[in-house]
Design an enzyme around this catalytic site. Structure first.
Site, PDB file in Angstrom:
ATOM      1  N   PHE A 191      62.093 -79.491 -16.021  1.00 13.20           N
ATOM      2  CA  PHE A 191      63.064 -79.691 -15.328  1.00 13.20           C
ATOM      3  C   PHE A 191      63.156 -80.607 -14.131  1.00 13.20           C
ATOM      4  O   PHE A 191      61.990 -80.382 -13.235  1.00 13.20           O
ATOM      5  CB  PHE A 191      63.705 -78.213 -14.995  1.00 13.20           C
ATOM      6  CG  PHE A 191      63.979 -77.458 -16.036  1.00 13.20           C
ATOM      7  CD1 PHE A 191      65.154 -77.717 -16.694  1.00 13.20           C
ATOM      8  CD2 PHE A 191      62.969 -76.618 -16.493  1.00 13.20           C
ATOM      9  CE1 PHE A 191      65.519 -76.840 -17.888  1.00 13.20           C
ATOM     10  CE2 PHE A 191      63.305 -75.733 -17.997  1.00 13.20           C
ATOM     11  CZ  PHE A 191      64.659 -76.050 -18.794  1.00 13.20           C
ATOM     12  N   LYS A 192      63.860 -81.549 -13.956  1.00 10.43           N
ATOM     13  CA  LYS A 192      63.625 -82.612 -13.026  1.00 10.43           C
ATOM     14  C   LYS A 192      64.797 -82.406 -11.896  1.00 10.43           C
ATOM     15  O   LYS A 192      65.876 -82.074 -12.066  1.00 10.43           O
ATOM     16  CB  LYS A 192      64.255 -83.973 -13.636  1.00 10.43           C
ATOM     17  CG  LYS A 192      64.043 -85.013 -12.691  1.00 10.43           C
ATOM     18  CD  LYS A 192      64.350 -86.435 -13.478  1.00 10.43           C
ATOM     19  CE  LYS A 192      63.863 -87.743 -12.762  1.00 10.43           C
ATOM     20  NZ  LYS A 192      64.585 -88.933 -13.649  1.00 10.43           N
ATOM     21  N   ILE A 193      64.006 -82.261 -10.542  1.00 10.45           N
ATOM     22  CA  ILE A 193      64.599 -81.795  -9.350  1.00 10.45           C
ATOM     23  C   ILE A 193      64.214 -82.588  -8.402  1.00 10.45           C
ATOM     24  O   ILE A 193      63.353 -83.031  -8.156  1.00 10.45           O
ATOM     25  CB  ILE A 193      64.018 -80.118  -9.214  1.00 10.45           C
ATOM     26  CG1 ILE A 193      64.188 -79.378 -10.222  1.00 10.45           C
ATOM     27  CG2 ILE A 193      64.504 -79.689  -7.889  1.00 10.45           C
ATOM     28  CD1 ILE A 193      63.593 -77.964 -10.108  1.00 10.45           C
TER      29      ILE A 193
END
Length: 395
Positions: A191-193
């Site tokens: 998951f890209k945050i």
């Protein structure tokens, strides 16, 4: 590895499927749907040995540099799907925009099925309904990609939540539940945050649950060190963007210190962060993105991932090298060199919100804000397009 429009910020490697397969119109290249990929170049990972030069049997410069780092092609447009098979991918608002602009893509059905979802359709609040549709569309496309690639599928978290730790966590949990509904296991997901303090804290909490995170928009040592302490699986630094800022701005202490030492500020940042991660035993993998030329790439050999443009990779692939010829390829970054790197007491402190805010200079503040603005704009555009076509025909 992500799927994105050419105009979107690059992250991981990208490729586009043949026009005949995606039904491309004969338009400008800006409308092409791009995918991030790991090309048929040799699988590259930084070696753990102490050897600093390549074996004499390697035949190209690309072979040589590939012994030190995983080389990640960025924005590679090709005509042969078999030549560049994808191994991982990212789904994002930018990808949804590409799919919606090209109705004949192989992923359009995944978006249409999301718009036909009864759970989302029953929501009375238009904003909640659109958010539900976007989540379903991201996951449906991600599920299709998980069937096509052997590696992880990374899903972008809405940048409008960048300053809401619990909002990020709730969104990731929602996405995980949707992925579970279509039988995509957590170990296949990333998951890209954004690397705000709140994003870094969300990464820490998610990683403690065994959920893999990828922190992006890292433009300072403070952000990277805090991300490493949080246990982020991947930390991404944009070398070229830091350099670009330095060429047209002043007043950032870290950048000015690098320049005074005769160092490129982007390359110096990657080197420092790599040394920090390895000297203090953090698990994070480091990705150097926005690499602009061969010399950048040579200067970063040994970092976990290097994202480089096609023109650089093509030049490397076409350049035949023999012993004592052209270049001496040397591993610039290694755990051994990291062990001797000296950090100040302030740099090895336990980072918190206050210390991070104090340490971030104008470059990282401005570049982070610009990146967030771009992602937010893409998310809004994707929602507007979904709203226009809901409910979809023929579903």
């Amino acid at each position: 590895m992500s799927l994105s429009l050419q105009s979107s910020p690059p992250s991981f490697l990208s490729f586009s499927l043949p026009k005949s397969r995606l039904g491309f119109a004969n338009g400008s290249s800006s409308s092409a749907l791009l995918f991030k990929f790991n090309a048929s170049f040799p699988v590259l990972r930084a070696t753990s040995g102490s050897s600093s030069s390549v074996d004499t049997g390697l035949s190209t410069e690309l072979d040589a540099v590939s012994t030190f780092s995983e080389i990640v092609p960025d924005t590679v447009i090709f005509d042969d799907f078999e030549k560049f098979p994808p191994t991982a991918a990212t789904v994002s608002s930018s990808l949804l925009l590409g799919i919606l602009s090209l109705p004949d893509t192989i992923f359009r059905n995944a978006v249409d099925m999301a718009l036909a979802d009864s759970t989302c359709s029953r929501l009375d609040n238009p904003e909640l309904r659109l958010s539900c549709f976007v989540n379903k569309a991201l996951v449906n496309v991600g599920g299709d990609l998980a069937k096509l690639v052997p590696g992880r599928v990374s899903t972008e978290v809405d940048a409008r939540m960048a300053y809401d730790t619990h909002g990020i966590i709730r969104r990731v949990h929602d996405l995980l539940k949707l992925y579970d509904d279509i039988n995509v296991p957590p170990e296949r997901l990333l998951f890209k945050i954004p690397s705000t303090w709140q994003g870094i804290e969300a990464s820490r909490l998610l990683e403690s649950e065994g959920i893999q995170t990828h922190l992006t928009f890292v433009y300072s040592f403070a952000q990277a060190a805090a991300a490493a302490q949080a246990g982020a699986s991947v930390i991404q630094i944009f070398v070229g963007r830091v350099r670009d800022w330095a060429r047209s701005h002043s007043g950032d202490p870290d950048i000015e210190a690098s320049i005074q030492r005769g160092e490129d500020p982007g390359l110096a940042l990657v080197t420092k962060v790599y040394n920090y991660i390895h000297k203090y035993g953090h698990k994070s993998k480091l990705m150097a993105a926005a690499v602009r030329n061969k010399q950048d790439l040579f200067s970063l050999l040994g970092v976990d991932y290097i994202v480089a443009p096609l023109k650089v990779l093509q030049s490397l692939k076409e350049s035949i090298t023999a012993p004592d010829e052209k270049y001496s390829f040397v591993r610039r970054l290694s755990p051994q060199s990291a062990a001797s790197y000296e950090f100040t007491a302030e740099e090895v402190t336990k980072w918190d919100q206050l210390s991070l805010a104090s340490a971030m200079g104008p470059a990282s503040v401005e570049l982070l804000a610009a990146g967030l603005d771009g992602y937010v704009n893409q998310a809004k555009r994707a929602e507007e397009l979904l709203d226009k076509i809901w409910p979809p025909p023929n579903v």
